[in-house]
Structures are given as structure tokens and as C-alpha cells.
Design an enzyme around this catalytic site. Sequence first.
Site, PDB file in Angstrom:
ATOM      1  N   HIS A 131       0.834  -1.201   0.000  1.00 22.00           N
ATOM      2  CA  HIS A 131       0.000   0.000   0.000  1.00 22.00           C
ATOM      3  C   HIS A 131       0.871   1.255   0.000  1.00 22.00           C
ATOM      4  CE1 HIS A 131      -3.297   2.733   1.338  1.00 22.00           C
ATOM      5  NE2 HIS A 131      -2.316   3.306   2.002  1.00 22.00           N
ATOM      6  N   GLU A 132       1.895   1.275   0.839  1.00 17.49           N
ATOM      7  CA  GLU A 132       2.762   2.457   0.913  1.00 17.49           C
ATOM      8  C   GLU A 132       3.557   2.648  -0.371  1.00 17.49           C
ATOM      9  OE1 GLU A 132       2.350   4.605   3.113  1.00 17.49           O
ATOM     10  OE2 GLU A 132       1.031   3.361   4.332  1.00 17.49           O
ATOM     11  N   HIS A 135       1.525   4.399  -2.920  1.00 14.53           N
ATOM     12  CA  HIS A 135       1.539   5.855  -2.800  1.00 14.53           C
ATOM     13  C   HIS A 135       2.736   6.436  -3.542  1.00 14.53           C
ATOM     14  CE1 HIS A 135      -1.834   6.743  -0.256  1.00 14.53           C
ATOM     15  NE2 HIS A 135      -1.433   5.950   0.720  1.00 14.53           N
ATOM     16  N   GLU A 208      -6.235   7.394  -0.948  1.00 13.40           N
ATOM     17  CA  GLU A 208      -6.163   6.174  -0.133  1.00 13.40           C
ATOM     18  C   GLU A 208      -6.844   5.013  -0.852  1.00 13.40           C
ATOM     19  OE1 GLU A 208      -4.589   5.344   2.703  1.00 13.40           O
ATOM     20  OE2 GLU A 208      -3.639   7.304   2.584  1.00 13.40           O
TER      21      GLU A 208
END
Length: 311
Positions: A131-132, A135, A208
Amino acid sequence: MGNWFKTTLLLGVMTAIIVFIGRLLGGQQGMILAFVIAMGMNFFSYWYSDKIVLRMYRAKEVGQAEMPELYQMVRELAQRAEIPMPRVYTIPEESPNAFATGRNPDHAVVAVTEGLLKLMSREEVMGVIAHELAHVKNRDILIGSIAATMAGAVMILASMARWTAFFGGGTRESEEGGGLGTVGVLVMSILAPIAAMLVQMAISRSREYQADATGARVSGHPAWLADALGKLGAYSKRLPLQANPSTAHMFIVNPLSGSSLMNLFSTHPPLEERIARLRGSGGDRVPGPETGATEANGIKQAESAWRNLSR
């Protein structure tokens, strides 16, 4: 594509707010001043925000020698995401959480708390890291920095407009009847920061959702992130992170254990909705328990870990 359009639109709204306040404050000169402030804050944030936030949380850089398993996970997922290997940091906090920072994929940082490594399974940690890295891949760090600094510019300009109105100032345009007048300036100086905050939150929530989807594709296992989010939501209530509100939007889940009123102004979308989207539907559905069962399981595991930590 929809998320990128929404983000561009919201940033356009933020710019319009800045221009409008600048015009109220000083006509065309005020508009120029507004842009100068916004660009100056964006420049500073772009180059130095990662160093500031890492120092704020006493993050320590680790390499393959110090934490080989974590380093290998990040490297493997970075290769899958087709981005350069980011620097890896750990944060000395028991509350499980993580964030990414850095001005672009070539200068990215992934930071995880020590609690995340202790309380999550390897698969769940992989889901969080994916997930990071999403980003980083989606350049959300830059978008978030621009949104945050533009919101900050709105706050500064609104404060200036408020003080100008208090002391009988105002633009010539306002006095000649074409503007809002002193009362109008006061009202807008109060409403504009609220509008800027709402736009910033909308941008953050949109990014997100996109990072969840991209991270699920990078890891190849959406259930890993879905399970991690269920546990993170439970842990954040039991082990809240002592986080600065200005950086709360950076973390994978909101680190602040605020009231229900504060949750209305959260920079993060509801965990239930994020988990439901990851579970998917139709051909994209990931086998696994339903959202409620995932959260219940996360709460049970969090309670068990909490009892162990309290002994």
C-alpha cells in the site's frame, strides 16, 4: 482515471479559494501574493517534508544487515511495483502503523513502526508495505504535499484577511461596492479554511482508495491488506499513536483516536469501506471472510496482543 480527474478538480478548487482570498485581501496584488506564498510553501514541502516528518517521529534508517526480512520484503515489492528501491526506516512506537514520504520515487522512504512488525503476520506486513509503495508509484506524496501546503496558504491568507477587516482595512474594490465589504471578508475568512480543509480531506481519501487498489495489485493478494486493515483499525483504538495532527493523513490508518465528531473530518476513508472494496465483487473477488468477520477477527487478535503487552 476517475481518481486523477477528481484530484485535479479538487486542487483546482483549492487554487480558486487561494485566488479568491487574495483578491479580497488586496485585489490583483493580493492574488499575486497568494500565489507566491503557495508556491513558496510547495517548494519547501517538496524538498524538505520527508526529513522533517522522519525527525518528528525519531525514525531510524535500517539496511539489509539490521533487518534483512523487512528489507527483502520492501525490495521484492518495489521490484513488482517497478519503482526504485526506497530507503527503509523504523519508528520506535508500539502502535502498528506505516507511512511513505519523499519527493518522488527516486527519493522515496517507507517507514513502519516497530509495533507493526511485532503484531502483524508477514503477509499482513507485505500488504501494508505494498500500500505504501503504491503511494510512491502513484506520486501521492507530491499530491498530498501540494494539497497540504495549499491548505496552509489558505489558512495564512484567511488570517491576514481577518486581521485586515478587524482594523478597518479592505481593498478599494470592496469599498466601491464591487466586493463583499468588511463583514463579507470576515465571513469568507472563516469559511475559506473550512472549505480548504474539506478539499484536502477529499483528496486524501481519494488517494487512499487508489493506493489500496494499486497495492493489492502489487502484492497479488488483496486479502493481505484487507486483513491488515481490520487489525490496524482495532489496534489504533487500543494503542493510539502519539501523532502530530498535521501528519495524520500520511499514515495507512488514522493514528489519532479521536471522537466521533473528529472522525467526520478524518483524512482517511472508513476502514469498513476500504476493506469491502478490497474484498471486491464478481471476478475480482478475493476468497476470504466478509468484512464484518475480518474486523471481528482483527479485534480478537488485537485484544489478545494487548493482554500480552499488559502482562
